[in-house]
Design a protein around this motif. Structure first.
Motif, PDB file in Angstrom:
ATOM      1  N   ASP A 125       1.015  -1.372   0.055  1.00  0.00           N
ATOM      2  CA  ASP A 125      -0.044   0.050   0.021  1.00  0.00           C
ATOM      3  C   ASP A 125       0.866   1.367   0.072  1.00  0.00           C
ATOM      4  OD1 ASP A 125      -2.378  -1.327   0.019  1.00  0.00           O
ATOM      5  OD2 ASP A 125      -2.000  -1.914   2.177  1.00  0.00           O
ATOM      6  N   ASP A 126       1.646   1.377  -1.135  1.00  0.00           N
ATOM      7  CA  ASP A 126       2.562   2.696  -1.022  1.00  0.00           C
ATOM      8  C   ASP A 126       2.206   3.420  -2.396  1.00  0.00           C
ATOM      9  OD1 ASP A 126       2.971   1.037  -3.323  1.00  0.00           O
ATOM     10  OD2 ASP A 126       5.243   0.683  -3.176  1.00  0.00           O
ATOM     11  N   GLU A 127       1.057   3.594  -2.614  1.00  0.00           N
ATOM     12  CA  GLU A 127       0.895   4.714  -3.483  1.00  0.00           C
ATOM     13  C   GLU A 127       0.720   6.269  -3.102  1.00  0.00           C
ATOM     14  OE1 GLU A 127      -1.324   0.943  -4.496  1.00  0.00           O
ATOM     15  OE2 GLU A 127      -1.454   2.208  -2.340  1.00  0.00           O
ATOM     16  N   PRO A 128       1.383   6.857  -3.950  1.00  0.00           N
ATOM     17  CA  PRO A 128       1.846   8.524  -3.602  1.00  0.00           C
ATOM     18  C   PRO A 128       0.824   9.040  -2.630  1.00  0.00           C
ATOM     19  CG  PRO A 128       2.327   7.849  -5.812  1.00  0.00           C
ATOM     20  CD  PRO A 128       1.164   7.054  -5.485  1.00  0.00           C
ATOM     21  N   GLU A 129      -0.497   8.979  -2.877  1.00  0.00           N
ATOM     22  CA  GLU A 129      -1.248   9.708  -2.076  1.00  0.00           C
ATOM     23  C   GLU A 129      -1.516   9.175  -0.627  1.00  0.00           C
ATOM     24  OE1 GLU A 129      -4.014   7.435  -5.159  1.00  0.00           O
ATOM     25  OE2 GLU A 129      -2.055   8.104  -4.795  1.00  0.00           O
ATOM     26  N   ARG A 152      10.805  -7.014   0.357  1.00  0.00           N
ATOM     27  CA  ARG A 152      11.201  -6.706  -0.960  1.00  0.00           C
ATOM     28  C   ARG A 152      12.499  -7.225  -1.292  1.00  0.00           C
ATOM     29  NH1 ARG A 152       8.069  -2.868  -3.691  1.00  0.00           N
ATOM     30  NH2 ARG A 152       6.220  -2.015  -2.644  1.00  0.00           N
ATOM     31  N   GLN A 153      13.733  -6.909  -0.611  1.00  0.00           N
ATOM     32  CA  GLN A 153      14.927  -7.366  -0.878  1.00  0.00           C
ATOM     33  C   GLN A 153      15.304  -8.538  -0.481  1.00  0.00           C
ATOM     34  OE1 GLN A 153      16.000  -5.351  -3.423  1.00  0.00           O
ATOM     35  NE2 GLN A 153      14.349  -3.869  -3.283  1.00  0.00           N
ATOM     36  N   GLU A 154      14.994  -8.843   0.798  1.00  0.00           N
ATOM     37  CA  GLU A 154      15.371  -9.897   1.628  1.00  0.00           C
ATOM     38  C   GLU A 154      14.077 -10.905   1.780  1.00  0.00           C
ATOM     39  OE1 GLU A 154      18.165  -8.981   4.601  1.00  0.00           O
ATOM     40  OE2 GLU A 154      17.772  -6.841   3.968  1.00  0.00           O
ATOM     41  N   PRO A 155      13.793 -11.794   0.937  1.00  0.00           N
ATOM     42  CA  PRO A 155      12.666 -12.765   0.944  1.00  0.00           C
ATOM     43  C   PRO A 155      12.630 -13.622   2.265  1.00  0.00           C
ATOM     44  CG  PRO A 155      13.845 -13.284  -0.787  1.00  0.00           C
ATOM     45  CD  PRO A 155      14.490 -12.011  -0.246  1.00  0.00           C
ATOM     46  N   GLU A 174       7.908   2.248   8.103  1.00  0.00           N
ATOM     47  CA  GLU A 174       8.668   1.779   6.670  1.00  0.00           C
ATOM     48  C   GLU A 174       7.881   0.533   6.362  1.00  0.00           C
ATOM     49  OE1 GLU A 174      10.854   3.622   5.241  1.00  0.00           O
ATOM     50  OE2 GLU A 174      10.132   5.015   6.782  1.00  0.00           O
ATOM     51  N   THR A 175       7.016  -0.031   6.801  1.00  0.00           N
ATOM     52  CA  THR A 175       6.286  -1.184   6.607  1.00  0.00           C
ATOM     53  C   THR A 175       5.918  -1.466   4.867  1.00  0.00           C
ATOM     54  OG1 THR A 175       5.247  -1.485   8.704  1.00  0.00           O
ATOM     55  CG2 THR A 175       4.483  -3.071   6.982  1.00  0.00           C
ATOM     56  N   GLN A 176       5.345  -0.383   4.554  1.00  0.00           N
ATOM     57  CA  GLN A 176       4.926  -0.457   3.019  1.00  0.00           C
ATOM     58  C   GLN A 176       6.164  -0.321   2.170  1.00  0.00           C
ATOM     59  OE1 GLN A 176       1.830  -1.640   2.620  1.00  0.00           O
ATOM     60  NE2 GLN A 176       1.768  -1.413   4.776  1.00  0.00           N
ATOM     61  N   ARG A 177       7.063   0.441   2.497  1.00  0.00           N
ATOM     62  CA  ARG A 177       8.351   0.744   1.720  1.00  0.00           C
ATOM     63  C   ARG A 177       9.094  -0.566   1.716  1.00  0.00           C
ATOM     64  NH1 ARG A 177      11.909   5.941   3.129  1.00  0.00           N
ATOM     65  NH2 ARG A 177      10.028   6.639   2.223  1.00  0.00           N
TER      66      ARG A 177
END
Length: 206
Positions: A125-129, A152-155, A174-177
């Protein structure tokens, strides 16, 4: 927004590096959850949302309804959603969440999973708005389903969390990022489920 600490009897903070989570398996009392589930099943204007996946439009594998303040227009998966007016029961839930967690929510996405065949694929859920570090408040009603988070980077950094009837999961920081999440299909016989994700749209989509 930092998720406030709560006594262990009321909730837990699952340990997941790079994520800020708080989970209460029974945030709603059973009688409250039962009544809300029945009301929303009958009264929400459920629809099949069209989304864009790999360059083509398809039907979402679930029923949905976007509700909120008039300017809480939201773009998701290539589609622009204008909110329905608040259902009174969801407006009441919003007020409780805002009071308890000192937060602001101007919209909610209601998803209805009719069986184990209905699901939600991997996404953030990382949409800009929604802003750089959104607070997402997720309430589950009905059948218990598995909720998965994967870095995302470390599965190898991952978490599986069953979401029971009346539970509340908060995701912030930072969860969504850092993470994607999903609600996978299951071949096991399961009943219907409603998920309510309260959000704050910071600016209207164009």
């Amino acid at each position: 927004m930092t998720i406030p600490k709560r006594p262990p009897a009321n909730g837990i903070s699952p340990s997941l590096p790079g994520a800020a989570l708080w989970f209460s398996p029974q945030w709603l009392r059973p009688v409250e959850a039962d009544a809300l589930f029945a009301q929303l099943m009958a009264e929400i204007p459920w629809d099949v949302h069209r989304i864009r996946l790999f360059g083509r439009e398809i039907d979402s594998p679930r029923l949905s309804c976007w509700m909120g303040d008039p300017d809480a227009v939201y773009r998701y998966s290539g589609t622009r959603f204008v909110p329905h007016a608040w259902h009174p029961a969801l407006r009441t839930l919003r007020e409780r969440l805002e009071s308890e967690f000192a937060a602001t929510f101007n919209s909610v996405l209601a998803n209805r999973y009719r069986s184990g065949r209905d699901a939600m694929g991997w996404h953030s859920d990382d949409e800009p708005e929604l802003g750089a570090a959104p607070l997402i408040a997720s309430i589950s009603l009905g059948a218990t389903r598995r909720f998965l988070l994967k870095h995302r980077q470390e599965p190898e950094r991952k978490l599986e969390l069953p979401l029971p009837h009346g539970s509340l999961l908060l995701m912030s920081g930072e969860t969504q990022r850092n993470y994607r999440h999903a609600l996978p299909r299951t071949a096991k016989p399961v009943g219907e489920r409603i998920n309510l994700t309260f959000r704050n749209v910071l600016r209207p989509s164009i």
